[in-house]
Design a protein around this motif. Structure first.
Motif, PDB file in Angstrom:
ATOM      1  N   ALA A 125       0.823  -1.208   0.000  1.00 35.75           N
ATOM      2  CA  ALA A 125       0.000   0.000   0.000  1.00 35.75           C
ATOM      3  C   ALA A 125       0.858   1.260   0.000  1.00 35.75           C
ATOM      4  CB  ALA A 125      -0.932  -0.008   1.211  1.00 35.75           C
ATOM      5  N   LEU A 126       1.944   1.241   0.774  1.00 33.55           N
ATOM      6  CA  LEU A 126       2.854   2.388   0.803  1.00 33.55           C
ATOM      7  C   LEU A 126       3.518   2.590  -0.552  1.00 33.55           C
ATOM      8  CD1 LEU A 126       4.537   1.910   4.300  1.00 33.55           C
ATOM      9  CD2 LEU A 126       2.923   3.708   3.639  1.00 33.55           C
ATOM     10  N   TYR A 127       3.878   1.485  -1.205  1.00 26.74           N
ATOM     11  CA  TYR A 127       4.488   1.602  -2.532  1.00 26.74           C
ATOM     12  C   TYR A 127       3.472   2.127  -3.541  1.00 26.74           C
ATOM     13  CZ  TYR A 127       7.716   0.697  -6.325  1.00 26.74           C
ATOM     14  OH  TYR A 127       8.563   0.858  -7.387  1.00 26.74           O
ATOM     15  N   PHE A 128       2.240   1.630  -3.449  1.00 27.17           N
ATOM     16  CA  PHE A 128       1.187   2.113  -4.359  1.00 27.17           C
ATOM     17  C   PHE A 128       0.951   3.601  -4.139  1.00 27.17           C
ATOM     18  CE2 PHE A 128      -3.295   3.022  -5.258  1.00 27.17           C
ATOM     19  CZ  PHE A 128      -3.334   2.682  -6.608  1.00 27.17           C
ATOM     20  N   LYS A 129       1.034   4.037  -2.884  1.00 33.58           N
ATOM     21  CA  LYS A 129       0.889   5.463  -2.591  1.00 33.58           C
ATOM     22  C   LYS A 129       1.952   6.279  -3.319  1.00 33.58           C
ATOM     23  CE  LYS A 129       2.972   7.230   0.635  1.00 33.58           C
ATOM     24  NZ  LYS A 129       4.245   8.008   0.780  1.00 33.58           N
ATOM     25  N   ASN A 130       3.169   5.747  -3.406  1.00 34.82           N
ATOM     26  CA  ASN A 130       4.255   6.440  -4.115  1.00 34.82           C
ATOM     27  C   ASN A 130       4.008   6.535  -5.614  1.00 34.82           C
ATOM     28  OD1 ASN A 130       5.653   6.763  -1.710  1.00 34.82           O
ATOM     29  ND2 ASN A 130       6.881   4.917  -1.983  1.00 34.82           N
ATOM     30  N   LEU A 131       3.152   5.665  -6.138  1.00 29.30           N
ATOM     31  CA  LEU A 131       2.767   5.739  -7.549  1.00 29.30           C
ATOM     32  C   LEU A 131       1.540   6.623  -7.738  1.00 29.30           C
ATOM     33  CD1 LEU A 131       3.107   1.963  -8.588  1.00 29.30           C
ATOM     34  CD2 LEU A 131       4.803   3.768  -8.838  1.00 29.30           C
ATOM     35  N   LEU A 132       0.653   6.602  -6.747  1.00 26.96           N
ATOM     36  CA  LEU A 132      -0.608   7.350  -6.843  1.00 26.96           C
ATOM     37  C   LEU A 132      -0.383   8.855  -6.761  1.00 26.96           C
ATOM     38  CD1 LEU A 132      -3.720   7.480  -6.837  1.00 26.96           C
ATOM     39  CD2 LEU A 132      -3.624   7.229  -4.345  1.00 26.96           C
ATOM     40  N   ILE A 133       0.451   9.313  -5.825  1.00 32.55           N
ATOM     41  CA  ILE A 133       0.610  10.754  -5.608  1.00 32.55           C
ATOM     42  C   ILE A 133       1.135  11.484  -6.849  1.00 32.55           C
ATOM     43  CG2 ILE A 133       1.723  12.521  -4.213  1.00 32.55           C
ATOM     44  CD1 ILE A 133      -0.499  10.989  -2.782  1.00 32.55           C
ATOM     45  N   PRO A 134       2.195  10.979  -7.535  1.00 35.12           N
ATOM     46  CA  PRO A 134       2.618  11.662  -8.775  1.00 35.12           C
ATOM     47  C   PRO A 134       1.513  11.696  -9.823  1.00 35.12           C
ATOM     48  CG  PRO A 134       4.324  10.155  -8.027  1.00 35.12           C
ATOM     49  CD  PRO A 134       3.126   9.887  -7.182  1.00 35.12           C
ATOM     50  N   ALA A 135       0.679  10.651  -9.874  1.00 36.07           N
ATOM     51  CA  ALA A 135      -0.443  10.647 -10.818  1.00 36.07           C
ATOM     52  C   ALA A 135      -1.451  11.737 -10.451  1.00 36.07           C
ATOM     53  CB  ALA A 135      -1.127   9.279 -10.822  1.00 36.07           C
ATOM     54  N   LEU A 136      -1.661  11.945  -9.143  1.00 36.21           N
ATOM     55  CA  LEU A 136      -2.553  13.020  -8.700  1.00 36.21           C
ATOM     56  C   LEU A 136      -1.946  14.392  -8.999  1.00 36.21           C
ATOM     57  CD1 LEU A 136      -3.863  11.668  -5.259  1.00 36.21           C
ATOM     58  CD2 LEU A 136      -4.996  11.612  -7.483  1.00 36.21           C
ATOM     59  N   VAL A 137      -0.625  14.495  -8.871  1.00 34.17           N
ATOM     60  CA  VAL A 137       0.054  15.755  -9.233  1.00 34.17           C
ATOM     61  C   VAL A 137      -0.156  16.040 -10.720  1.00 34.17           C
ATOM     62  CG1 VAL A 137       2.287  16.907  -9.443  1.00 34.17           C
ATOM     63  CG2 VAL A 137       1.771  15.577  -7.390  1.00 34.17           C
ATOM     64  N   TYR A 138      -0.047  15.006 -11.545  1.00 28.27           N
ATOM     65  CA  TYR A 138      -0.345  15.149 -12.977  1.00 28.27           C
ATOM     66  C   TYR A 138      -1.788  15.621 -13.169  1.00 28.27           C
ATOM     67  CZ  TYR A 138      -1.679  13.761 -17.716  1.00 28.27           C
ATOM     68  OH  TYR A 138      -2.178  13.750 -18.998  1.00 28.27           O
ATOM     69  N   PHE A 139      -2.714  15.020 -12.413  1.00 27.21           N
ATOM     70  CA  PHE A 139      -4.127  15.390 -12.496  1.00 27.21           C
ATOM     71  C   PHE A 139      -4.324  16.854 -12.138  1.00 27.21           C
ATOM     72  CE2 PHE A 139      -8.158  16.065 -10.304  1.00 27.21           C
ATOM     73  CZ  PHE A 139      -9.082  15.596 -11.237  1.00 27.21           C
ATOM     74  N   VAL A 140      -3.634  17.331 -11.102  1.00 29.87           N
ATOM     75  CA  VAL A 140      -3.729  18.742 -10.714  1.00 29.87           C
ATOM     76  C   VAL A 140      -3.256  19.623 -11.866  1.00 29.87           C
ATOM     77  CG1 VAL A 140      -2.818  20.514  -9.162  1.00 29.87           C
ATOM     78  CG2 VAL A 140      -3.512  18.295  -8.238  1.00 29.87           C
ATOM     79  N   GLY A 141      -2.093  19.282 -12.442  1.00 27.05           N
ATOM     80  CA  GLY A 141      -1.600  20.047 -13.575  1.00 27.05           C
ATOM     81  C   GLY A 141      -2.528  19.975 -14.766  1.00 27.05           C
ATOM     82  N   ARG A 142      -3.134  18.817 -14.964  1.00 30.50           N
ATOM     83  CA  ARG A 142      -4.037  18.584 -16.105  1.00 30.50           C
ATOM     84  C   ARG A 142      -5.259  19.489 -16.050  1.00 30.50           C
ATOM     85  NH1 ARG A 142      -6.618  17.892 -20.037  1.00 30.50           N
ATOM     86  NH2 ARG A 142      -7.052  15.970 -21.199  1.00 30.50           N
ATOM     87  N   ASN A 143      -5.642  19.929 -14.846  1.00 27.72           N
ATOM     88  CA  ASN A 143      -6.840  20.748 -14.680  1.00 27.72           C
ATOM     89  C   ASN A 143      -6.533  22.160 -14.199  1.00 27.72           C
ATOM     90  OD1 ASN A 143      -9.270  18.751 -15.035  1.00 27.72           O
ATOM     91  ND2 ASN A 143      -7.746  17.645 -13.830  1.00 27.72           N
ATOM     92  N   THR A 144      -5.262  22.539 -14.243  1.00 25.59           N
ATOM     93  CA  THR A 144      -4.849  23.873 -13.800  1.00 25.59           C
ATOM     94  C   THR A 144      -4.899  24.869 -14.955  1.00 25.59           C
ATOM     95  OG1 THR A 144      -3.403  23.054 -12.040  1.00 25.59           O
ATOM     96  CG2 THR A 144      -2.945  25.249 -12.879  1.00 25.59           C
ATOM     97  N   VAL A 145      -5.458  26.019 -14.680  1.00 19.53           N
ATOM     98  CA  VAL A 145      -5.436  27.123 -15.639  1.00 19.53           C
ATOM     99  C   VAL A 145      -4.837  28.329 -14.911  1.00 19.53           C
ATOM    100  CG1 VAL A 145      -6.773  28.640 -17.133  1.00 19.53           C
ATOM    101  CG2 VAL A 145      -7.475  26.255 -16.836  1.00 19.53           C
ATOM    102  N   PHE A 146      -3.612  28.643 -15.230  1.00 18.38           N
ATOM    103  CA  PHE A 146      -2.911  29.769 -14.612  1.00 18.38           C
ATOM    104  C   PHE A 146      -2.858  30.945 -15.577  1.00 18.38           C
ATOM    105  CE2 PHE A 146      -0.024  27.462 -11.307  1.00 18.38           C
ATOM    106  CZ  PHE A 146      -1.068  27.505 -10.394  1.00 18.38           C
TER     107      PHE A 146
END
Length: 463
Positions: A125-146
């Motif tokens: 689960a901890l290892y999966f978390k290390n894969l999930l968080i960068p994907a969420l960071v990508y998601f944040v960037g994917r929906n960011t309008v600056f």
């Protein structure tokens, strides 16, 4: 006394950064501002944790601060949903990079549930978390309008990090002492990461060359992370230099010089190679024949220097590196062979948390670990490795396309930096678990996501 002073300054800086970021995210609806927190904090993450542990001698606050960066990303995604009340009407338009990330993450989640490997569910689960968080960071960037100012602020943070890292390197070189000797780095690794101090300087072998000379890391976790991270500063400085008026170019030249200086302080062979790869990539994208000639000239100069002017120790150091007879190079090869052997015997993978250098991977269960592609291949089989390769490839290709097609200068700068950094990191990915370098990894994934947002706009406008 020095430890207490460092702790006060570190805690004060962290508190101020956290306060202003959360204030903007929660009360102003600027959930995207998490990227400022990540860009300003991640370079200091391990140094900050070391200082906290040295001052408190407790793993409890260390664990809380370790999780804080992940929670900030999760809070950002939660606020995105909260502030988009008509979330089901939100125009999600998925393309290949999105599908590849979802496929890779879905495969990892499947391996989280499958009863494979010699590690427990918590480690998986901890290892999966290390894969999930960068994907969420990508998601944040994917929906960011600056707007233009917001993008400029992010680059300014990156520039400050690059210049500050070199300034600390100069100080380390001047006193001939690693910053980590004052931050409690060795004690932190010994107690928290269960890693005994090693090497001739009481830290780890990563902090020295084969010739027993110091390799400096500034405020990063180790010289290898710093070497990979300064690629971000150099790429960002270069694109601003190339797209700005010449009378305004000095700050960007300074950033590039500082990034190159930190690269020399790190003494990382893979990072030097990555730097030349990135230079040629940039030259090809911009069709800069002079830059290509400059790159070739540097290579020829280095060859001539090694053959005719270098010391005998340095000559054989380079020769042994190129022929894989260097102790470090041999270590890489052995790790690769172990990983390849495991992949041949288990082409569908052996399970999560079974390879790599992540804290959730135990030494007893670890298979390979010094090649990011093979790490995923060992754990999730050939399919996992190929999905990751495709993800990197399309991230670079689509970011280049955005750079060439967009009329938004700031989006072009982000797309270019994302493509250049992901290309430059290809070589370090062959010799290290480079996705663990959270600063350069997470920020570049955010940039890829931001570029893909712009790509969707370009594609929809052309329909």
């Amino acid at each position: 006394m020095i430890a207490q002073i460092l702790f006060v300054f570190a805690l004060l800086g962290y508190a101020v950064l956290l306060y202003y970021t959360l204030k903007a995210m929660v009360f102003k609806g600027k959930w995207e501002y998490v990227v400022y927190f990540l860009a300003a904090y991640l370079p200091f993450h391990i140094t900050f944790l070391s200082i906290v542990f040295q001052a408190t001698n407790s793993t409890i606050p260390v664990t809380l601060f370790q999780l804080a960066k992940d929670l900030m990303v999760i809070v950002s995604v939660f606020l995105f949903v909260l502030y988009n009340r008509k979330i089901f009407d939100y125009p999600f338009r998925l393309h290949r990079v999105d599908w590849l990330i979802l496929s890779f993450l879905g495969l990892a989640f499947l391996f989280l549930l499958l009863p494979l490997g010699d590690t427990g569910f918590v480690n998986k689960a901890l290892y999966f978390k290390n894969l999930l968080i960068p994907a969420l960071v990508y998601f944040v960037g994917r929906n960011t309008v600056f707007d233009e100012l917001e993008v400029k602020r992010l680059f300014q943070v990156i520039f400050v990090i690059a210049v500050s890292a070199f300034a600390v390197n100069l100080l380390e070189g001047l006193i001939n002492t690693h910053l980590q000797n004052y931050t409690g780095y060795a004690l932190f690794n010994q107690v928290v990461n269960n890693m005994e101090p090693s090497g001739n300087f009481g830290l780890s072998w990563t902090f020295e060359t084969q010739a027993i000379t110091k390799r400096f890391a500034s405020f990063f976790s180790d010289p290898l992370e710093m070497a990979s991270s300064v690629l971000l500063g150099f790429a960002a400085g270069l694109i601003w230099f190339l797209t700005s008026k010449r009378e305004d170019s000095f700050p960007y030249i300074l950033v590039m010089l500082c990034s190159m200086g930190s690269l020399f302080f790190s003494s990382s062979r893979a990072a030097f190679g990555a730097f030349f790869i990135m230079i040629f990539f940039i030259a090809v994208i911009f069709k800069l024949n002079r830059l290509i000639l400059f790159g070739f000239s540097l290579v020829i100069f280095f060859i001539v220097f090694v053959i005719f002017f270098a010391s005998e120790d340095f000559y054989y150091f380079v020769l042994d590196t190129l022929t894989f007879q260097n102790a470090s190079s041999v270590g890489h090869v052995l790790e690769w062979l172990n990983a390849l052997e495991s992949m041949i015997e288990n082409p569908f993978g052996v399970g999560l948390a079974m390879s790599g250098n992540s804290g959730s991977v135990s030494d007893e269960a670890r298979i390979g670990g010094e090649n990011q592609f093979l790490i995923y291949g060992v754990q999730m089989g050939f399919l996992g490795m190929f999905l990751y390769i495709l993800l990197l490839s399309y991230s670079i290709i689509r970011s280049i396309r955005v750079f060439r097609l967009t009329e938004n200068v700031m989006s072009a700068r982000i797309a270019f930096t994302a493509a250049a950094v992901k290309t430059g990191l290809l070589l370090p990915l062959f010799t290290a678990n480079a996705e663990l370098y959270t600063y350069v990894s997470w920020i570049s994934w955010w940039m890829v996501g931001y570029a893909m947002n712009e790509y969707s706009k370009i594609r929809n406008n052309n329909v």
